[in-house]
Design an enzyme around this catalytic site. Structure first.
Site, PDB file in Angstrom:
ATOM      1  N   ARG A  15       0.825  -1.215   0.000  1.00  0.00           N
ATOM      2  CA  ARG A  15       0.000   0.000   0.000  1.00  0.00           C
ATOM      3  C   ARG A  15       0.860   1.267   0.000  1.00  0.00           C
ATOM      4  O   ARG A  15       0.967   1.954  -1.014  1.00  0.00           O
ATOM      5  CB  ARG A  15      -0.954  -0.023   1.221  1.00  0.00           C
ATOM      6  CG  ARG A  15      -2.088   0.984   1.154  1.00  0.00           C
ATOM      7  CD  ARG A  15      -1.698   2.404   1.476  1.00  0.00           C
ATOM      8  NE  ARG A  15      -1.088   2.574   2.799  1.00  0.00           N
ATOM      9  CZ  ARG A  15      -0.505   3.693   3.189  1.00  0.00           C
ATOM     10  NH1 ARG A  15      -0.461   4.748   2.393  1.00  0.00           N
ATOM     11  NH2 ARG A  15       0.042   3.778   4.395  1.00  0.00           N
ATOM     12  N   ASP A  16       1.527   1.540   1.101  1.00  0.00           N
ATOM     13  CA  ASP A  16       2.297   2.798   1.200  1.00  0.00           C
ATOM     14  C   ASP A  16       3.404   2.795   0.148  1.00  0.00           C
ATOM     15  O   ASP A  16       3.712   3.834  -0.446  1.00  0.00           O
ATOM     16  CB  ASP A  16       2.906   2.924   2.610  1.00  0.00           C
ATOM     17  CG  ASP A  16       3.220   4.366   2.991  1.00  0.00           C
ATOM     18  OD1 ASP A  16       3.338   5.204   2.085  1.00  0.00           O
ATOM     19  OD2 ASP A  16       3.366   4.650   4.192  1.00  0.00           O
ATOM     20  N   HIS A 207       5.570   4.411  12.616  1.00  0.00           N
ATOM     21  CA  HIS A 207       5.492   4.391  11.142  1.00  0.00           C
ATOM     22  C   HIS A 207       6.476   5.447  10.640  1.00  0.00           C
ATOM     23  O   HIS A 207       6.139   6.630  10.590  1.00  0.00           O
ATOM     24  CB  HIS A 207       4.044   4.698  10.724  1.00  0.00           C
ATOM     25  CG  HIS A 207       3.804   4.806   9.248  1.00  0.00           C
ATOM     26  ND1 HIS A 207       3.004   3.907   8.559  1.00  0.00           N
ATOM     27  CD2 HIS A 207       4.219   5.693   8.315  1.00  0.00           C
ATOM     28  CE1 HIS A 207       2.940   4.250   7.272  1.00  0.00           C
ATOM     29  NE2 HIS A 207       3.661   5.342   7.100  1.00  0.00           N
ATOM     30  N   HIS A 209       9.090   6.973   7.917  1.00  0.00           N
ATOM     31  CA  HIS A 209       9.707   7.047   6.586  1.00  0.00           C
ATOM     32  C   HIS A 209      11.188   7.361   6.780  1.00  0.00           C
ATOM     33  O   HIS A 209      11.593   7.905   7.813  1.00  0.00           O
ATOM     34  CB  HIS A 209       8.979   8.091   5.730  1.00  0.00           C
ATOM     35  CG  HIS A 209       7.638   7.590   5.265  1.00  0.00           C
ATOM     36  ND1 HIS A 209       7.419   7.092   4.003  1.00  0.00           N
ATOM     37  CD2 HIS A 209       6.460   7.460   5.919  1.00  0.00           C
ATOM     38  CE1 HIS A 209       6.157   6.695   3.888  1.00  0.00           C
ATOM     39  NE2 HIS A 209       5.547   6.917   5.035  1.00  0.00           N
ATOM     40  N   CYS A 240       4.553   9.039   0.037  1.00  0.00           N
ATOM     41  CA  CYS A 240       3.162   9.460  -0.083  1.00  0.00           C
ATOM     42  C   CYS A 240       3.054  10.441  -1.246  1.00  0.00           C
ATOM     43  O   CYS A 240       3.816  11.403  -1.309  1.00  0.00           O
ATOM     44  CB  CYS A 240       2.681  10.119   1.209  1.00  0.00           C
ATOM     45  SG  CYS A 240       1.047  10.861   1.063  1.00  0.00           S
ATOM     46  N   ASN A 249       9.043   4.027   3.470  1.00  0.00           N
ATOM     47  CA  ASN A 249       9.155   3.637   4.874  1.00  0.00           C
ATOM     48  C   ASN A 249      10.516   2.979   5.059  1.00  0.00           C
ATOM     49  O   ASN A 249      11.102   2.476   4.114  1.00  0.00           O
ATOM     50  CB  ASN A 249       8.081   2.597   5.215  1.00  0.00           C
ATOM     51  CG  ASN A 249       6.696   3.164   5.101  1.00  0.00           C
ATOM     52  OD1 ASN A 249       6.150   3.241   4.005  1.00  0.00           O
ATOM     53  ND2 ASN A 249       6.138   3.572   6.212  1.00  0.00           N
TER      54      ASN A 249
HETATM   55  P1  HMG Z   1     -12.852  14.548  -2.605  1.00  0.00           P
HETATM   56  O1  HMG Z   1     -12.559  14.915  -4.012  1.00  0.00           O
HETATM   57  O2  HMG Z   1     -12.974  15.644  -1.598  1.00  0.00           O
HETATM   58  O3  HMG Z   1     -14.086  13.561  -2.494  1.00  0.00           O
HETATM   59  O4  HMG Z   1     -11.682  13.571  -2.142  1.00  0.00           O
HETATM   60  P2  HMG Z   1     -15.626  13.749  -2.765  1.00  0.00           P
HETATM   61  O5  HMG Z   1     -16.331  13.049  -1.657  1.00  0.00           O
HETATM   62  O6  HMG Z   1     -15.949  15.205  -3.048  1.00  0.00           O
HETATM   63  O7  HMG Z   1     -15.851  12.907  -4.113  1.00  0.00           O
HETATM   64  C1  HMG Z   1     -15.279  13.323  -5.336  1.00  0.00           C
HETATM   65  C2  HMG Z   1     -15.166  12.121  -6.274  1.00  0.00           C
HETATM   66  O8  HMG Z   1     -14.337  11.116  -5.687  1.00  0.00           O
HETATM   67  C3  HMG Z   1     -16.502  11.452  -6.573  1.00  0.00           C
HETATM   68  O9  HMG Z   1     -16.376  10.899  -7.877  1.00  0.00           O
HETATM   69  C4  HMG Z   1     -16.522  10.286  -5.603  1.00  0.00           C
HETATM   70  O10 HMG Z   1     -17.311   9.214  -6.073  1.00  0.00           O
HETATM   71  C5  HMG Z   1     -15.060   9.884  -5.572  1.00  0.00           C
HETATM   72  P3  HMG Z   1     -16.945  11.680  -9.163  1.00  0.00           P
HETATM   73  O11 HMG Z   1     -18.393  11.917  -8.836  1.00  0.00           O
HETATM   74  O12 HMG Z   1     -16.157  12.951  -9.263  1.00  0.00           O
HETATM   75  O13 HMG Z   1     -16.693  10.724 -10.273  1.00  0.00           O
HETATM   76  N1  HMG Z   1     -14.683   9.236  -4.300  1.00  0.00           N
HETATM   77  C6  HMG Z   1     -14.173   8.003  -4.196  1.00  0.00           C
HETATM   78  N2  HMG Z   1     -13.883   7.071  -5.118  1.00  0.00           N
HETATM   79  C7  HMG Z   1     -13.385   5.895  -4.672  1.00  0.00           C
HETATM   80  N3  HMG Z   1     -13.137   5.628  -3.355  1.00  0.00           N
HETATM   81  C8  HMG Z   1     -13.418   6.543  -2.412  1.00  0.00           C
HETATM   82  C9  HMG Z   1     -13.956   7.785  -2.827  1.00  0.00           C
HETATM   83  N4  HMG Z   1     -14.341   8.886  -2.160  1.00  0.00           N
HETATM   84  C10 HMG Z   1     -14.783   9.765  -3.060  1.00  0.00           C
HETATM   85  N5  HMG Z   1     -13.178   6.271  -1.141  1.00  0.00           N
HETATM   86  C11 HMG Z   1     -10.864  11.753  -0.812  1.00  0.00           C
HETATM   87  C12 HMG Z   1     -11.647  13.060  -0.824  1.00  0.00           C
HETATM   88  C13 HMG Z   1     -10.603  11.387   0.623  1.00  0.00           C
HETATM   89  C14 HMG Z   1     -11.685  10.677  -1.494  1.00  0.00           C
HETATM   90  C15 HMG Z   1      -9.543  11.972  -1.598  1.00  0.00           C
HETATM   91  O14 HMG Z   1      -8.908  13.090  -1.086  1.00  0.00           O
HETATM   92  C16 HMG Z   1      -8.621  10.786  -1.528  1.00  0.00           C
HETATM   93  O15 HMG Z   1      -8.893   9.726  -2.085  1.00  0.00           O
HETATM   94  N6  HMG Z   1      -7.464  10.947  -0.817  1.00  0.00           N
HETATM   95  C17 HMG Z   1      -6.561   9.849  -0.587  1.00  0.00           C
HETATM   96  C18 HMG Z   1      -5.163  10.311  -0.679  1.00  0.00           C
HETATM   97  C19 HMG Z   1      -4.255   9.140  -0.368  1.00  0.00           C
HETATM   98  O16 HMG Z   1      -4.574   7.990  -0.618  1.00  0.00           O
HETATM   99  N7  HMG Z   1      -3.051   9.445   0.183  1.00  0.00           N
HETATM  100  C20 HMG Z   1      -2.106   8.440   0.505  1.00  0.00           C
HETATM  101  C21 HMG Z   1      -2.484   7.589   1.671  1.00  0.00           C
HETATM  102  S1  HMG Z   1      -2.145   8.369   3.236  1.00  0.00           S
HETATM  103  C22 HMG Z   1      -0.458   8.106   3.516  1.00  0.00           C
HETATM  104  O17 HMG Z   1       0.232   7.591   2.662  1.00  0.00           O
HETATM  105  C23 HMG Z   1       0.081   8.441   4.866  1.00  0.00           C
HETATM  106  C24 HMG Z   1       0.308   7.207   5.756  1.00  0.00           C
HETATM  107  O18 HMG Z   1       1.207   6.291   5.164  1.00  0.00           O
HETATM  108  C25 HMG Z   1       0.895   7.646   7.103  1.00  0.00           C
HETATM  109  C26 HMG Z   1       2.105   8.580   6.924  1.00  0.00           C
HETATM  110  O19 HMG Z   1       3.157   8.146   6.441  1.00  0.00           O
HETATM  111  O20 HMG Z   1       1.916   9.743   7.238  1.00  0.00           O
HETATM  112  C27 HMG Z   1      -0.993   6.493   6.058  1.00  0.00           C
HETATM  113 MG    MG Z   2       3.309   6.462   5.178  1.00  0.00          MG
END
Ligand code: HMG
Ligand code: MG
Length: 302
Positions: A15-16, A207, A209, A240, A249
């Site tokens: 995933r990450d 966690h 990096h 990320c 990581n």
């Molecule tokens: P948004 O644009 O504000 O969402 O995104 P929305 O609710 O306004 O919806 C807009 C569109 O997105 C719609 O589609 C929804 O259907 C779709 P459209 O009508 O335009 O075709 N949608 C989705 N589709 C699939 N799955 C969903 C979903 N939700 C809405 N769940 C949202 C808000 C949270 C969805 C967006 O910002 C997003 O997906 N962000 C994820 C970013 C991400 O994955 N980042 C990496 C992971 S975190 C990380 O790596 C850190 C970590 O490792 C810890 C660390 O190291 O710090 C965990």
């Molecule tokens: Mg991370």
């Protein structure tokens, strides 16, 4: 100083790690990676995320990957779910644990999940309730507990604030994440200290990096506080997409080598783990981002 005698590792590479790859990685390769990780003795694997494919195209095959895995008894498979839509999709794939992910910094919360910290908690609350009602465990990732790519240093009070909110909505354990790998041991200890009023040491995961090469030192600093759950990424994959320049990581190989060298048990077969890392690195066309993996692979060449 008493160190834990056993450490539980969660490999977040699928995933990450892979979320940040520019080149497409077929679902079959991701599935094979998960199989190799469990064969190496990993008992917790963060498989994928149910996020918007527009935001993170690499995770668009989330259901295909989850459904393609041959599950092994005793292994916990977790997935990220940022909102109800993601949770509904994840639920169909029967994860053992879901992860809601928030940030200690407002700017990162907006960049990563397009809402404020307070709004994110409002979104997470019903997801957490639904997961618990369905018998699914809930983890909360806390990004930027040391530093933020947009705001700079993050005060421990911000970490405490987020940890308190995570606790309030029913999250069972939290990840203290150094998203951009800028942390150093005492700063990481302060972030953990800020979390401890809300989650005991058994419910805190490190966690880290490794962008600045501090992750092993930070791991040791957390171990010294009694933390025994850590996330790491096979072959040091990842970063990320919303933390530009942050590398992967800490590699699982480096952590396992350090722990085994300290007499701390992980249940992981380092040789098989190195094979898993070599497999995915071979696919990506680059050497593993792990000193230990490189050393072992070189040694094998004789
Ligand atoms: P948004 O644009 O504000 O969402 O995104 P929305 O609710 O306004 O919806 C807009 C569109 O997105 C719609 O589609 C929804 O259907 C779709 P459209 O009508 O335009 O075709 N949608 C989705 N589709 C699939 N799955 C969903 C979903 N939700 C809405 N769940 C949202 C808000 C949270 C969805 C967006 O910002 C997003 O997906 N962000 C994820 C970013 C991400 O994955 N980042 C990496 C992971 S975190 C990380 O790596 C850190 C970590 O490792 C810890 C660390 O190291 O710090 C965990
Ligand atoms: Mg991370």
């Amino acid at each position: 100083m008493t160190l834990p005698s056993r450490v539980q590792l969660i490999d977040v590479g699928p995933r990450d790690g892979l979320q940040n790859e520019k080149q497409p990685v077929p679902a079959a390769v991701k599935i094979e990676l998960v199989h190799r990780l469990q064969a190496a003795g990993l008992t917790e694997i963060e498989v994928t995320s149910f996020v918007s494919p527009k935001w993170v195209p690499q995770m668009a095959d989330n259901a295909e990957v989850m459904n393609g895995i041959q599950r092994q008894a005793g292994v916990r498979y977790s997935v990220l779910t940022p909102n109800a839509q993601g949770f509904e999709a994840a639920l169909k794939t029967r994860p053992d644990e879901i992860v809601v992910f928030g940030a200690a910094s407002e700017a990162f919360s907006h960049k990563n999940i397009n809402c404020s910290i307070a709004e994110s908690i409002e979104r997470f609350a019903p997801v957490v309730q639904a997961a618990l009602a369905a018998g699914i465990a809930v983890r909360g990732a806390m990004s930027c507990t040391v530093a933020c790519p947009y705001e700079g240093d993050v005060a421990p009070e911000r970490v405490a604030y987020l940890a308190g909110l995570m606790k309030q909505i029913g999250v069972q354990r939290v990840d203290v994440a150094d998203t951009i790998g800028a942390g150093t041991p005492l700063k990481v200890q302060k972030a953990i200290e800020a979390t401890l009023p809300y989650f005991d040491v058994d419910h805190i995961c490190g966690h880290f990096h490794d962008t600045y090469g501090q992750a092993l030192a930070n791991t040791l600093a957390a171990l010294q506080m009694g933390v025994w759950n850590f996330q790491s990424s096979v072959a040091g994959l990842g970063g990320c997409p919303y933390a530009k320049g942050a590398t992967g990581n800490v590699s699982t190989e480096d952590v396992v080598y350090m722990l085994h060298g300290m007499g701390i048990d992980t249940g992981i077969d380092l040789d098989k783990l190195v094979d898993a890392g070599a497999f995915i690195s071979g696919f990506l066309g680059r050497p593993p981002n792990s000193n230990v993996a490189k050393a072992i692979l070189n040694k094998r060449l004789g």
